[in-house]
Motif scaffolding. Structure first.
Motif, PDB file in Angstrom:
ATOM      1  N   TYR A   1      -1.788  11.269   8.708  1.00 40.96           N
ATOM      2  CA  TYR A   1      -2.781  10.341   8.150  1.00 40.96           C
ATOM      3  C   TYR A   1      -3.408  10.918   6.886  1.00 40.96           C
ATOM      4  O   TYR A   1      -3.582  10.220   5.889  1.00 40.96           O
ATOM      5  CB  TYR A   1      -3.871  10.025   9.181  1.00 40.96           C
ATOM      6  N   ARG A   2      -3.749  12.207   6.919  1.00 42.94           N
ATOM      7  CA  ARG A   2      -4.353  12.832   5.736  1.00 42.94           C
ATOM      8  C   ARG A   2      -3.399  12.750   4.543  1.00 42.94           C
ATOM      9  O   ARG A   2      -3.809  12.441   3.421  1.00 42.94           O
ATOM     10  CB  ARG A   2      -4.683  14.301   6.023  1.00 42.94           C
TER      11      ARG A   2
ATOM     12  N   ARG B   1       0.815  -1.224   0.000  1.00 43.48           N
ATOM     13  CA  ARG B   1       0.000   0.000   0.000  1.00 43.48           C
ATOM     14  C   ARG B   1       0.845   1.268   0.000  1.00 43.48           C
ATOM     15  O   ARG B   1       0.330   2.350   0.301  1.00 43.48           O
ATOM     16  CB  ARG B   1      -0.938  -0.003   1.213  1.00 43.48           C
TER      17      ARG B   1
ATOM     18  N   ALA C   1      -8.114   0.997   3.670  1.00 42.04           N
ATOM     19  CA  ALA C   1      -8.757   1.301   4.949  1.00 42.04           C
ATOM     20  C   ALA C   1     -10.273   1.383   4.794  1.00 42.04           C
ATOM     21  O   ALA C   1     -11.030   0.868   5.630  1.00 42.04           O
ATOM     22  CB  ALA C   1      -8.205   2.613   5.505  1.00 42.04           C
ATOM     23  N   GLN C   2     -10.742   2.000   3.698  1.00 40.72           N
ATOM     24  CA  GLN C   2     -12.179   2.128   3.461  1.00 40.72           C
ATOM     25  C   GLN C   2     -12.823   0.762   3.234  1.00 40.72           C
ATOM     26  O   GLN C   2     -13.889   0.470   3.777  1.00 40.72           O
ATOM     27  CB  GLN C   2     -12.430   3.040   2.257  1.00 40.72           C
TER      28      GLN C   2
ATOM     29  N   SER D   1     -10.108  12.043   6.197  1.00 39.41           N
ATOM     30  CA  SER D   1      -9.933  12.172   4.751  1.00 39.41           C
ATOM     31  C   SER D   1     -11.214  12.597   4.061  1.00 39.41           C
ATOM     32  O   SER D   1     -11.268  12.687   2.832  1.00 39.41           O
ATOM     33  CB  SER D   1      -9.470  10.831   4.171  1.00 39.41           C
TER      34      SER D   1
ATOM     35  N   LEU E   1     -10.818   7.608   9.017  1.00 36.67           N
ATOM     36  CA  LEU E   1     -11.391   7.828   7.686  1.00 36.67           C
ATOM     37  C   LEU E   1     -12.090   9.175   7.595  1.00 36.67           C
ATOM     38  O   LEU E   1     -12.118   9.802   6.542  1.00 36.67           O
ATOM     39  CB  LEU E   1     -12.341   6.682   7.329  1.00 36.67           C
TER      40      LEU E   1
ATOM     41  N   SER F   1     -13.917  10.750   4.111  1.00 37.14           N
ATOM     42  CA  SER F   1     -14.669   9.565   3.691  1.00 37.14           C
ATOM     43  C   SER F   1     -15.947   9.468   4.494  1.00 37.14           C
ATOM     44  O   SER F   1     -16.007   9.835   5.660  1.00 37.14           O
ATOM     45  CB  SER F   1     -13.834   8.299   3.919  1.00 37.14           C
TER      46      SER F   1
ATOM     47  N   PHE G   1      -3.213   9.114   3.284  1.00 39.56           N
ATOM     48  CA  PHE G   1      -4.440   8.756   2.562  1.00 39.56           C
ATOM     49  C   PHE G   1      -4.459   9.380   1.171  1.00 39.56           C
ATOM     50  O   PHE G   1      -4.978   8.807   0.223  1.00 39.56           O
ATOM     51  CB  PHE G   1      -5.678   9.196   3.340  1.00 39.56           C
TER      52      PHE G   1
ATOM     53  N   THR H   1      -4.220   1.974  -3.033  1.00 41.08           N
ATOM     54  CA  THR H   1      -3.931   3.029  -2.070  1.00 41.08           C
ATOM     55  C   THR H   1      -4.211   2.601  -0.636  1.00 41.08           C
ATOM     56  O   THR H   1      -5.036   1.719  -0.373  1.00 41.08           O
ATOM     57  CB  THR H   1      -4.774   4.285  -2.361  1.00 41.08           C
ATOM     58  N   THR H   2      -3.543   3.276   0.288  1.00 44.28           N
ATOM     59  CA  THR H   2      -3.826   3.079   1.715  1.00 44.28           C
ATOM     60  C   THR H   2      -5.277   3.435   2.012  1.00 44.28           C
ATOM     61  O   THR H   2      -5.969   2.728   2.746  1.00 44.28           O
ATOM     62  CB  THR H   2      -2.884   3.951   2.564  1.00 44.28           C
ATOM     63  N   HIS H   3      -5.747   4.538   1.418  1.00 49.10           N
ATOM     64  CA  HIS H   3      -7.110   4.972   1.705  1.00 49.10           C
ATOM     65  C   HIS H   3      -8.139   3.926   1.272  1.00 49.10           C
ATOM     66  O   HIS H   3      -9.066   3.604   2.016  1.00 49.10           O
ATOM     67  CB  HIS H   3      -7.410   6.310   1.023  1.00 49.10           C
TER      68      HIS H   3
END
Length: 197
Positions: free
Chosen positions: A151-152, A67, A169-170, A193, A190, A195, A155, A164-166
């Motif tokens: 984190y932002r 990722r 995670a989602q 970001s 999340l 989400s 993501f 992607t990491t995002h």
């Protein structure tokens, strides 16, 4: 970001040790707590809901391949000591274990970052001993505490061979929710970001 050092351990040696600990006399159980729940990528004979005590799921492991990249590491979940974790266990028939373990190692252990452990998993049909991929806080791949802005940025920027990491995670959050598991820590991350969780 400064390039992070990778752990210096031999995945093949760790696979050999795990197979030796399994022993070859019975079916194998594997505990899934993140992407293994929604994309196991191996053949299994049975799946059960499960809970592990003494460990919890955390998006606190640097990912330099799956990722992210060495230049822009992403994040994946690890199991850190403390608390408890809901997930699933998969039963792999004895005859398929060597191939499944090879597949698991290619996916989960390319840099031998995780510490494979045999944990007691509590299921509706009783406890089972299952292989779980845990993370030591002493590992160079453990992030420690990250600021919300970090984190932002991750993501937004981090992408590896599986995406992607995002997205990772989602997808994990959505599958956990389908399983009736609400991970508040993940929901909060999340939200950083933008989400919908």
């Amino acid at each position: 970001m400064t390039m992070l050092p990778a752990p210096h351990r031999d995945p093949a040696t760790m696979l050999e040790r795990a197979l030796h600990e399994w022993g070859g006399r019975s079916d194998l159980w594997v505990f899934g707590y993140a992407s293994l729940i929604w994309r196991p990528d191996f053949e299994f004979a049975e799946r059960r809901d499960a809970r592990v005590h003494g460990w919890h799921r955390a998006l606190k492991m640097w990912s330099r391949i799956n990722r992210g990249t060495p230049e822009c590491p992403g994040l994946v979940f690890g199991m850190l000591s403390g608390g408890s974790c809901r997930g699933v266990v998969f039963r792999v028939e004895q005859a398929h274990v060597p191939q499944v373990m090879e597949t698991l190692w290619q996916r989960e252990m390319p840099l031998a970052t995780y510490d494979p452990r045999w944990l007691t998993c509590h299921t509706p049909r009783g406890p089972v001993q299952a292989l779980a991929f845990t993370l030591s806080r002493r590992s160079p791949s453990h992030t420690g505490e990250l600021h919300e802005d970090e984190y932002r940025r991750i993501f937004l920027q981090a992408r590896g061979r599986y995406g992607t990491t995002h997205d990772y995670a989602q997808a994990t959050f959505e599958e956990l929710r389908r399983q009736g598991i609400h991970d508040r820590a993940l929901a909060r991350l999340l939200a950083l970001s933008g989400s919908k969780s």
